[in-house]
Design an enzyme around this catalytic site. Structure first.
Site, PDB file in Angstrom:
ATOM      1  N   LYS A  15       0.816  -1.206   0.000  1.00 34.03           N
ATOM      2  CA  LYS A  15       0.000   0.000   0.000  1.00 34.03           C
ATOM      3  C   LYS A  15       0.854   1.263   0.000  1.00 34.03           C
ATOM      4  O   LYS A  15       0.407   2.329  -0.345  1.00 34.03           O
ATOM      5  CB  LYS A  15      -0.946  -0.030   1.193  1.00 34.03           C
ATOM      6  CG  LYS A  15      -2.081  -1.020   0.933  1.00 34.03           C
ATOM      7  CD  LYS A  15      -3.121  -0.995   2.005  1.00 34.03           C
ATOM      8  CE  LYS A  15      -4.214  -2.005   1.699  1.00 34.03           C
ATOM      9  NZ  LYS A  15      -4.598  -2.815   2.828  1.00 34.03           N
TER      10      LYS A  15
HETATM   11  N1  GLU Z   1      -7.527  -8.346   4.532  1.00 36.28           N
HETATM   12  C1  GLU Z   1      -6.400  -9.014   3.969  1.00 36.28           C
HETATM   13  C2  GLU Z   1      -5.570  -8.032   3.190  1.00 36.28           C
HETATM   14  O1  GLU Z   1      -6.069  -6.999   2.766  1.00 36.28           O
HETATM   15  C3  GLU Z   1      -6.764 -10.128   3.025  1.00 36.28           C
HETATM   16  C4  GLU Z   1      -7.258 -11.279   3.756  1.00 36.28           C
HETATM   17  C5  GLU Z   1      -7.742 -12.446   2.938  1.00 36.28           C
HETATM   18  O2  GLU Z   1      -8.076 -12.298   1.753  1.00 36.28           O
HETATM   19  O3  GLU Z   1      -7.843 -13.502   3.549  1.00 36.28           O
HETATM   20  O4  GLU Z   1      -4.400  -8.284   3.022  1.00 36.28           O
END
Ligand code: GLU
Length: 289
Positions: A261
């Site tokens: 990010k």
């Molecule tokens: N929330 C996680 C992320 O943005 C992804 C989790 C998942 O897809 O299991 O990295």
């Protein structure tokens, strides 16, 4: 798909800790496309448990960016659905109930070691490669067998870890990457299920939600393959059926570094501000998967 097989249910599970970039878009494109091709349902889950890095403005930005790209979901925080709420911060009672089950089954233990203690014990650098994955927890840090388990406090103030079955070989057939194997206690160790700041771990929240929301296939980045092994142990411990998995290859920048990010230059916002349109982006995403 036969008429008796369950309807395909996939999900997009972004964490609102920064702006979405091209790498997310590609994974989400694959997830959306697989749900569409199977005539299934797509769920949007807002993974907003990380109170330290989470920002409310990122949630709005995330939804806006996904809409801008043309993604549509049938269930989610903005559209509701039978498994609401779809914000993890509003699902704590489910995670707590799962923690209590793991506790009654004697599968977890409290741990007062810091990340630094763990890294020092295994002789790993404190930062750098692999710093975003959990280091293998040293077996000698575990409480000796037979140590009585303290009760779970109403507010959790220590880390709780799942004891993994040492030396058991685990495997799954990944829909994208083929057969995957890992050995518990070697490739990954006892992992966090609840943090000392009273926040459920990603592993626990993800399994509880994917099971409760009836997800049949998890599509996500290949950086989470090791987490999938941990999650398979949680499915077993919670006596829930595991979904299928499809891990997309990771995108790298032109220096070979994984997109994160912090790569603002490749955020969807920046591309959009530069005049890139979804009609240009989508074929690029499709070509990359
Ligand atoms: N929330 C996680 C992320 O943005 C992804 C989790 C998942 O897809 O299991 O990295």
């Amino acid at each position: 798909m036969t008429p008796s097989s369950p309807v395909y249910r996939g999900r997009l599970a972004p964490s609102p800790t920064g702006y979405l970039h091209l790498g997310h878009a590609r994974t989400f494109w694959a997830a959306a496309e697989r749900a569409r091709a199977a005539g299934g349902v797509l769920v949007l889950r807002n993974e907003d448990l990380d109170a330290v890095r989470f920002r409310l403005d990122f949630v709005a930005a995330m939804l806006e960016d996904l809409h801008w790209l043309g993604f549509r979901w049938q269930e989610g925080p903005d559209v509701g659905g039978p498994h609401a709420p779809y914000d993890q911060s509003r699902r704590r009672p489910l995670y707590r109930a799962a923690l209590e089950r793991l506790h009654s089954a004697g599968l977890i233990y409290p741990c007062t070691r810091s990340r630094r203690d763990v890294l020092e014990a295994i002789g790993a650098p404190h930062e750098g490669a692999g710093a975003d994955d959990e280091p293998v927890y040293p077996r000698e840090f575990r409480p000796p067998p037979g140590t009585p388990l303290p009760p779970l406090d109403a507010t959790i103030g220590v880390n709780w870890r799942l004891r993994v079955p040492d030396d058991e070989e685990l495997g799954f057939a990944d829909g994208c990457q083929g057969a995957q194997r890992a050995v518990a206690g070697r490739d990954f160790g006892d992992f966090l299920v609840w943090r000392k700041d009273d926040v459920p771990s990603y592993q626990l929240a993800c399994v509880v939600d994917d099971a409760a929301m009836g997800i049949t296939e998890v599509v996500r980045g290949a950086d989470l393959i090791k987490s999938t092994f941990r999650q398979l142990l949680l499915y077993r411990a919670l006596q829930a059926a595991a979904p299928r998995f499809y891990h997309c290859p990771l995108m790298c920048d032109d220096r070979g570094q994984r997109l994160a990010k912090r790569h603002d230059a490749l955020s969807l916002r920046t591309l959009r501000a530069q005049g890139v349109t979804p009609a240009e982006l989508i074929p690029r995403l499709a070509a990359m998967t």
